[in-house]
Enzyme design. Structure first.
Site, PDB file in Angstrom:
ATOM      1  N   HIS A 150       0.766  -1.161   0.074  1.00 11.03           N
ATOM      2  CA  HIS A 150      -0.067   0.144   0.179  1.00 11.03           C
ATOM      3  C   HIS A 150       0.921   1.088  -0.151  1.00 11.03           C
ATOM      4  CE1 HIS A 150      -4.159   1.821   1.655  1.00 11.03           C
ATOM      5  NE2 HIS A 150      -3.252   2.894   1.051  1.00 11.03           N
TER       6      HIS A 150
ATOM      7  N   HIS B  94       1.626   5.027  -1.872  1.00 11.63           N
ATOM      8  CA  HIS B  94       1.028   6.155  -2.977  1.00 11.63           C
ATOM      9  C   HIS B  94       2.262   6.843  -3.643  1.00 11.63           C
ATOM     10  CE1 HIS B  94      -3.248   6.020  -1.740  1.00 11.63           C
ATOM     11  NE2 HIS B  94      -2.578   5.686  -0.453  1.00 11.63           N
TER      12      HIS B  94
ATOM     13  N   ARG C 123       1.873   9.056  -6.228  1.00  9.65           N
ATOM     14  CA  ARG C 123       1.372  10.453  -6.975  1.00  9.65           C
ATOM     15  C   ARG C 123       1.504  10.492  -8.411  1.00  9.65           C
ATOM     16  NH1 ARG C 123      -1.668  10.353  -2.723  1.00  9.65           N
ATOM     17  NH2 ARG C 123      -1.152  11.002  -0.754  1.00  9.65           N
TER      18      ARG C 123
ATOM     19  N   ASN D 278      -5.166   6.106  -6.985  1.00  6.36           N
ATOM     20  CA  ASN D 278      -5.758   7.421  -6.880  1.00  6.36           C
ATOM     21  C   ASN D 278      -4.990   8.369  -7.389  1.00  6.36           C
ATOM     22  OD1 ASN D 278      -3.998   7.084  -4.615  1.00  6.36           O
ATOM     23  ND2 ASN D 278      -5.443   8.529  -3.211  1.00  6.36           N
TER      24      ASN D 278
ATOM     25  N   ASP E 282      -8.866   2.522  -3.079  1.00  6.04           N
ATOM     26  CA  ASP E 282      -8.232   3.245  -1.886  1.00  6.04           C
ATOM     27  C   ASP E 282      -8.281   4.760  -1.621  1.00  6.04           C
ATOM     28  OD1 ASP E 282      -6.857   2.976   0.633  1.00  6.04           O
ATOM     29  OD2 ASP E 282      -5.361   4.295  -0.443  1.00  6.04           O
TER      30      ASP E 282
ATOM     31  N   HIS F 209     -10.821  -0.035   1.294  1.00  6.60           N
ATOM     32  CA  HIS F 209     -10.685   1.111   2.160  1.00  6.60           C
ATOM     33  C   HIS F 209     -12.051   0.906   2.788  1.00  6.60           C
ATOM     34  CE1 HIS F 209      -9.661   5.559   3.017  1.00  6.60           C
ATOM     35  NE2 HIS F 209     -10.830   5.362   3.341  1.00  6.60           N
TER      36      HIS F 209
ATOM     37  N   HIS G 230      -5.687  -0.794   5.807  1.00  9.88           N
ATOM     38  CA  HIS G 230      -5.033  -0.245   7.033  1.00  9.88           C
ATOM     39  C   HIS G 230      -6.267  -0.173   8.046  1.00  9.88           C
ATOM     40  CE1 HIS G 230      -7.511   2.387   4.541  1.00  9.88           C
ATOM     41  NE2 HIS G 230      -6.838   2.963   3.984  1.00  9.88           N
TER      42      HIS G 230
ATOM     43  N   ASP H  33       1.072   2.736   3.838  1.00  7.29           N
ATOM     44  CA  ASP H  33       0.060   3.765   3.258  1.00  7.29           C
ATOM     45  C   ASP H  33       0.952   5.188   2.975  1.00  7.29           C
ATOM     46  OD1 ASP H  33      -2.107   5.358   2.358  1.00  7.29           O
ATOM     47  OD2 ASP H  33      -3.384   5.123   4.499  1.00  7.29           O
TER      48      ASP H  33
ATOM     49  N   HIS I 107       2.692  14.498   0.567  1.00  4.05           N
ATOM     50  CA  HIS I 107       1.929  15.593   0.306  1.00  4.05           C
ATOM     51  C   HIS I 107       2.877  16.934   0.101  1.00  4.05           C
ATOM     52  CE1 HIS I 107      -2.340  14.073   0.528  1.00  4.05           C
ATOM     53  NE2 HIS I 107      -1.923  13.236   1.491  1.00  4.05           N
TER      54      HIS I 107
END
Lengths: 436, 312
Positions: free
Chosen positions: A63, A65, A67, A97, A157, A184, A237, A310, A314
């Site tokens: 899991h 991200h 981006r 995502n 997710d 999720h 998660h 996860d 950001h």
């Protein structure tokens, strides 16, 4: 830029301790563990001093991200791959995502290809369950499965597949190609504008609560659905004590459910939210110490199969603001192993074999990541991480390889340091630095 | 005290100091020249991300009566997507040399963030943040209670205060429970269960679902604004049902002891949580609450900015 180093034919990892057990020389030939020789006996052109380092199968993150495409200001497949390699990973599953959403063969092939170009870890794209994560229409799951990316894990997710019929169909449909739905679990109506764990503290802080029941009710429904249609289900998660109970119950009934917990839910609690510092804002939210203890217990007894990061980078402006305006998510790739060592190994809840199982073997099996999680044994693909179990380090987000800085562990001293990593026989990390 | 972010920042001694200071400063309001030179040369910024004419005017008047320079900064929106960020706004104010920032924000914790993120050096006063707190409202309510029911001095030991309404969404209720309990009052919250926060039973107060049970033993009752639109989120079935069950009307006013006063932080929804007759009765002290708000805010600015020395 590529880190695809040429693989020397033979590499010896001198004096390593597989799973923290007796010292050996791990002899790697043509990308495979050729031999576990008595220490000091292996010879080769490339000898890595692994004296006393713990050897584990390369970690697999179910899991992550990354981006890309879309938010390359926060992370790219390249920078995320660096963070992963430095964290001891040899494979990561990149969540869907992105912008555009990874809901077509084209996007998942792009992510797959970017991972191969970066050349540090195998990047397995996760396909979206529904078109645009919209929750109304199935994405072309078969096309993604049949693409060059060979997608086996599907997830919306960031959003929950909350429609029961759609969830049922997805669970059934992916059986045709041995896929799994990673849910999720978040009932959307119960969590509208939710900002933190719902409890005494959310009431005091005046932040809208994210109640445990919003996670648990979806998990309860989904394990029953998975049982009904005879499919396998993976729960992302897991964050509450009640969720652990439900999954334990489901496994006892023989339902094919697996589950993951994040490092931050193993170490941090909602009390950090008192600071209103958005670096602690994450979804699902940090919970109570009673939840954390239940997660330790669940991970120790195998109710929870996997630790997954996860990892959610950001951009600064999405965290350097007031709580309500901030994005959800935390960095995790470079700190995961240390957090697991701190919460599970040093406390005696897991031994090194247990850590290897939860961070490599089990996630590789669930995600069908062939060539990963094969173990430190003769004949296995030589994806290996060598960890200094005695070292400690202080987390400095500025020093992490991610493009973003939103680590909740800033300034914390954590145990265990990744020293060297081999992926299929190639050295990707040497002496704690990316191999060039 | 460097900032006033939460009523919990004040222990009993500090709270009584604010109230005593407010009482002294209130005397100024009675003079023909309603001004003190205390904060001459200091700059107070009213940073309002939410419309609130009455609170802004109250702070503005308080600062002006202390001779501070006042800048009103009304900002629309806050997140990066909706305009200037809180951070950039803060940096702007810092560059302009604000000595104190009075902030009203729709996000709970925004004043806390402003005070601790390292963006500004000045004092921060929370003028209401989201559904979190509104500490100067609690101070003016305590001031009003003390003046009417405790002779205008000391704390509020044993005073029975009943707060009725939408506690869940009320920053006024949170700050009042904390401050009034600190001052020794016995607070009872009354609301339908849907409008009480999770964990309210651990707050320093009593909780009841029945207004009629609470009123006869109340020295003061504070009615909170309840938005009729909450019915659309199923907090209650209809405005009429809410009003029947929890509204303060003439009959319920009669159930209060003779000395009890009726308070409301405003703006009132006449006919919803309070009937027009009660709002206009001589038991209601809403107009005085507004007056006291200026005195209490003068005291807070005076104490935060360290009087007339001009030192930071």
């Amino acid at each position: 830029m590529s880190h695809e180093a040429t693989a020397p034919e033979t590499v010896v990892l001198r004096g390593a301790r597989p799973y923290g057990e007796d010292q050996v020389d791990i002899v790697v030939r043509d990308g495979v563990i050729a031999e576990l020789a008595p220490p000091g006996t292996g010879s080769a052109a490339v000898v890595v001093d692994a004296d006393g380092l713990v050897a584990l199968p390369g970690l697999v993150d179910l899991h992550t991200h990354l981006r890309e495409p879309g938010r390359e200001d926060a992370e790219t497949v390249e920078t995320g791959s660096r963070a992963a390699a430095l964290g001891g990973y040899t494979a990561v599953f990149a969540m869907a995502n992105t912008l555009p959403v990874a809901d077509t063969a084209g996007v998942v092939e792009q992510v797959w290809r970017l991972g191969q170009e970066a050349g540090l870890v195998d990047v397995f794209p996760v396909g979206a369950v529904t078109v645009g994560l919209g929750g109304t229409q199935l994405a072309e799951l078969g096309a993604m499965a049949g693409s060059a990316a060979r997608v086996r894990v599907f997830s919306d997710d960031g959003k929950c597949v909350h429609d029961a019929v759609l969830m049922r169909r997805a669970l059934e449909y992916v059986k045709a190609f041995d896929g799994v739905i990673a849910q999720h679990a978040q009932e959307p109506r119960l969590t509208e504008d939710a900002q933190m764990n719902e409890g005494v503290l959310s009431g005091v802080l005046g932040l809208t609560g994210w109640p445990a029941v919003a996670e648990e009710s979806v998990i309860a429904r989904d394990v029953l659905l998975a049982h009904h249609v005879g499919s396998r289900l993976h729960v992302c998660h897991v964050s509450t004590a009640g969720s652990v109970d439900i999954i334990r119950w489901a496994k006892a009934r023989g339902i094919e459910v697996t589950a993951e917990v994040t490092p931050h839910h193993l170490l941090l609690t909602e009390d950090l939210v008192r600071s209103y510092d958005p670096v602690y804002k994450v979804n699902p939210p940090l919970r109570t110490s009673a939840d954390v203890e239940a997660l330790w217990e669940g991970l120790a007894d195998g109710t929870i199969d996997v630790v997954a990061t996860d990892h959610a980078p950001h951009a600064l402006e999405d965290k350097d603001c007031e709580w309500g305006a901030a994005a959800f998510g935390m960095l995790g790739l470079q700190t995961a192993l240390s957090v697991v060592v701190q919460t599970m190994l040093l406390t005696g809840r897991l031994d090194w074999r247990g850590v290897a199982d939860r961070m490599s073997v089990a996630p590789a099996r669930i995600g069908r990541a062939h060539g990963h999680g094969a173990g430190v044994q003769r004949g296995a693909t030589a994806s290996i991480v060598l960890v200094d179990p005695e070292a400690t380090w202080v987390v400095d987000p500025e020093g992490l390889a991610s493009k973003s800085r939103n680590s909740p562990y800033r300034g914390m001293e954590l145990p265990a340091q990744v020293r060297h990593v081999l992926r299929a026989g190639r050295i990707t990390v040497r002496d704690g630095e990316l191999a060039s | 005290m460097r900032h006033l972010l939460s009523a919990a920042d004040l222990d009993a001694e500090a709270a009584i100091l604010v109230l005593d200071t407010a009482a002294e400063l209130a005397a100024v309001t009675d003079r023909s020249v309603k001004k003190l030179p205390t904060l001459r040369g200091r700059t107070v910024v009213n940073l309002f991300f939410e419309d609130s004419t009455r609170t802004r005017i109250s702070f503005e008047m308080a600062a002006k009566r202390l001779s501070a320079d006042v800048i009103n900064f009304a900002a629309k929106g806050s997140s990066v997507s909706k305009g200037e960020s809180l951070k950039d706004t803060a940096l702007t104010l810092e560059a302009m040399g604000a000595d104190a920032v009075v902030i009203r924000h729709h996000a709970s914790g925004a004043p806390h963030r402003l005070a601790t993120a390292g963006w500004i050096a000045g004092a921060v006063v929370n003028a209401g943040d989201g559904t979190h707190e509104h500490p100067t409202q609690a101070l003016l309510d305590a001031f009003t209670l003390r003046r009417h029911l405790r002779g205008g001095t000391g704390g509020l030991d044993g005073l029975r205060v009943t707060i009725v309404g939408d506690v869940l969404h009320s920053r006024v209720a949170r700050s009042n429970v904390l401050l009034l309990a600190t001052l020794g009052a016995d607070v009872t919250l009354v609301a339908p269960p849907t409008l009480l926060p999770t964990g309210v039973h651990e707050w320093p107060c009593r909780v009841s679902y029945d207004i009629d049970e609470a009123l006869p033993s109340s020295d003061a009752v504070m009615m909170l604004r309840v938005q009729a639109e909450r019915m659309h989120d199923a907090y209650f079935p209809s405005a009429r049902e809410y009003s029947r069950a929890y509204g303060l009307d003439r009959d319920r006013l009669g159930a209060l002891p003779d000395h009890a006063i009726v308070m409301h932080p405003g703006p009132m929804n006449r006919g919803m949580e309070i009937s027009a007759e009660v709002a206009d009765s001589d038991r209601a002290v809403m107009v005085e609450q507004v007056t006291n708000g200026v005195s209490v805010r003068m005291a807070v600015l005076y104490l935060l900015l360290g009087g007339s020395t001009g030192e930071k």
